[in-house]
Enzyme design. Structure first.
Site, short mmCIF file in Angstrom:
data_model
loop_
_atom_site.label_atom_id
_atom_site.label_comp_id
_atom_site.label_asym_id
_atom_site.label_seq_id
_atom_site.Cartn_x
_atom_site.Cartn_y
_atom_site.Cartn_z
N TYR A 41 0.86 -1.18 0.00
CA TYR A 41 0.00 0.00 0.00
C TYR A 41 0.89 1.23 0.00
CZ TYR A 41 -3.39 3.52 1.46
OH TYR A 41 -4.18 4.65 1.52
N ASP B 180 9.31 3.50 -0.42
CA ASP B 180 8.24 4.09 0.39
C ASP B 180 8.54 3.71 1.83
OD1 ASP B 180 6.01 4.65 1.85
OD2 ASP B 180 4.59 3.70 0.48
N LYS C 169 4.12 9.80 8.35
CA LYS C 169 3.75 9.18 9.62
C LYS C 169 4.60 9.66 10.80
CE LYS C 169 1.36 5.20 7.67
NZ LYS C 169 -0.02 5.06 8.01
C1 LIG Z 1 3.60 2.33 3.26
C2 LIG Z 1 2.61 3.45 3.18
N1 LIG Z 1 2.73 4.36 2.21
C3 LIG Z 1 1.89 5.40 2.10
C4 LIG Z 1 0.82 5.52 2.95
C5 LIG Z 1 -0.13 6.66 2.80
O1 LIG Z 1 0.05 7.57 3.83
P1 LIG Z 1 -1.12 8.58 4.22
O2 LIG Z 1 -2.20 7.78 4.85
O3 LIG Z 1 -0.44 9.54 5.16
O4 LIG Z 1 -1.55 9.24 2.96
C6 LIG Z 1 0.64 4.58 3.97
C7 LIG Z 1 -0.49 4.68 4.91
O5 LIG Z 1 -0.82 3.82 5.67
C8 LIG Z 1 1.55 3.51 4.07
O6 LIG Z 1 1.41 2.57 5.02
#
Ligand SMILES: Cc1ncc(COP(=O)(O)O)c(C=O)c1O
Length: 456
Positions: A165, A267, A295
């Site tokens: 994700y 990511d 985060k």
């Molecule tokens: C690995 C990863 N990338 C991107 C995101 C997206 O972040 P946001 O919810 O701050 O848009 C998340 C959210 O859980 C994530 O776990």
């Protein structure tokens, strides 16, 4: 063949879920009332679909240290961590002081403040990438990463790992948690739209590959030679429990992608800071071309960052790629990030987190061994989970075989036992904070032992 033992265990899990859900609802009448009230003007009665869990969303009152309190006055050890944000715990004095000071001096100008320079320099030190920009969410960071890969190469196709994700923009809403019936062959997975509203034309620019498999990536890069802009992945997969990269996987990806003129984007929205001071990048010593953070960076305030090599970030510097946003580098977020990095996420804090994680892991391992369950504790830094499966999980398809009910039962048992975990049992992980102590992890371990004895 389903044996009589397996049937009995299945019945025990169903019975446990029923019992725990009833307890859960009994403990939270005020949440039930607020949900009914919220439904009048909040779609679905919540502020994100992922706040709605079975049997219902938990409405919160406040947090302090390692604890959170719901609107019914129940106290929980917080190991949900706001989906991987709250590594500082709640109301950490350093963050309270920095944010209070900033609030009194104005929180938004849409112009940079000096904290932005300090934070970028610290990110460079931790992640070994020279240049940075800010955004406000993980979604924005990975969207910029995908745009940058395409802008830098003039190519449209990106590779994405099945089961990862990366937020909710179109290009990464492909094969996030696809159903077994839709996924196609392992060597050539189907790209499955992860939401409604994703144009097929965009989905078709995303080629899905399994995690931990260099051979498939090499084949795709050869077949699509000259078309692939780059690959985005979590260097440690954290949307399927926790899956660590195999030896040589990350280095191999970087080498293969570069050989084909494509870029590597990590990511680290979840793994950055929680798996160590420099995330997975420093842990494995593989620096990507582009790196996304969010985060935990803001200590509880919304902020994200995108780092890159001189070459990639020159696109931003000379305006070929417009990396923009009204709230980018917001002074409040920058003050919170500076306090988080300078005063909270210190070497001593990481030593404390490692010690707590070992203590928790030892207790859980002992319960698992005593019951002969064969489940696995996967803990990296402040993050961890129990994988309810005998064989280790190397990629998304292994994870599909895990019984969803065990994760859900675990969430409920922890919840009713005073530990707040992310609701999607087998998908999500716990997060420890610098303000957690032995008693907090011991309570988790005691609840886990109760789960084991109920289903064993
Ligand atoms: C690995 C990863 N990338 C991107 C995101 C997206 O972040 P946001 O919810 O701050 O848009 C998340 C959210 O859980 C994530 O776990």
């Amino acid at each position: 063949m389903v044996t009589a033992d397996a049937n009995a265990a299945g019945d025990a899990i169903d019975g446990l879920i029923q019992h725990e859900q009833a307890t859960f609802l009994r403990r939270q009448p005020r949440s039930t009332e607020l949900i009914a009230e919220a439904r009048r003007h909040l779609a679905g009665g919540a502020t994100s679909n992922w706040q709605i869990a079975e049997p219902q969303a938990v409405w919160m009152s406040h947090g302090s240290g390692s604890k959170v309190y719901d609107v019914d006055g129940n106290e929980y050890v917080d190991m949900h961590g706001g989906y991987g944000v709250s590594i500082a715990g709640h109301a950490h004095p350093a963050i309270v002081a920095a944010v209070s000071d900033r609030v009194r001096r104005g929180t938004h100008f849409a112009q940079p403040t000096d904290d932005a320079i300090w934070v970028a320099a610290e990110l460079s030190r931790r992640f070994e990438l020279p240049l940075w920009r800010y955004a406000n969410s993980g979604t924005e960071a990975t969207m910029d990463a995908v745009h940058l890969m395409r802008a830098a190469t003039g190519r449209d196709v990106i590779l994405k790992v099945e089961g990862c994700y990366h937020g909710h923009h179109d290009s990464v809403q492909v094969s996030v948690l696809p159903e077994p019936a839709d996924i196609g062959p392992r060597e050539r997975p189907h790209g499955v739209a992860a939401n409604t509203g994703i144009p097929a034309a965009i989905r078709d620019l995303v080629v899905v590959v399994p995690f931990n498999d260099l051979g498939v990536v090499e084949r795709v890069l050869t077949e699509l030679d000259g078309d692939v802009a780059g690959m985005i992945l979590e260097p440690i997969m954290m949307n399927a429990g926790i899956i660590a990269p195999g030896r040589g996987y990350l280095a191999g990806l970087r080498e293969l992608l570069h050989r084909h003129g494509a870029l590597l984007a990590f990511d680290e929205v979840k793994t950055g800071f929680t798996t160590g001071p420099g995330g997975a990048t420093a842990r494995y010593g593989i620096v990507p071309d582009i790196l996304c953070l969010a985060k935990a960076l803001g200590g509880g305030i919304a902020v994200a960052a995108i780092g890159g090599t001189e070459q990639v970030m020159s696109l931003i510097a000379d305006g070929r790629y417009e990396q923009v946003g009204t709230f980018n580098g917001n002074p409040l977020a920058m003050a919170a990030a500076r306090a988080t990095l300078s005063e909270v996420l210190t070497d001593e804090s990481y030593a404390h987190l490692d010690r707590l994680a070992s203590r928790l892991r030892a207790a859980l391992d002992a319960t698992i061994a005593d019951g002969g369950f064969g489940w696995h504790v996967v803990a990296i830094g402040a993050k961890g989970c129990v994988t309810f499966r005998r064989d280790p999980v190397r990629e998304y398809r292994d994870f599909l075989g895990i019984d969803d009910r065990l994760g859900h039962a675990h969430w409920l048992v922890q919840h009713n036992g005073g530990v707040f975990l992310p609701p999607w049992g087998k998908v999500e992980q716990w997060l420890l904070s610098v303000q957690h102590g032995d008693a907090d992890v011991d309570l988790f371990a005691a609840n886990f032992a109760r789960l084991a004895s109920s289903v064993g």
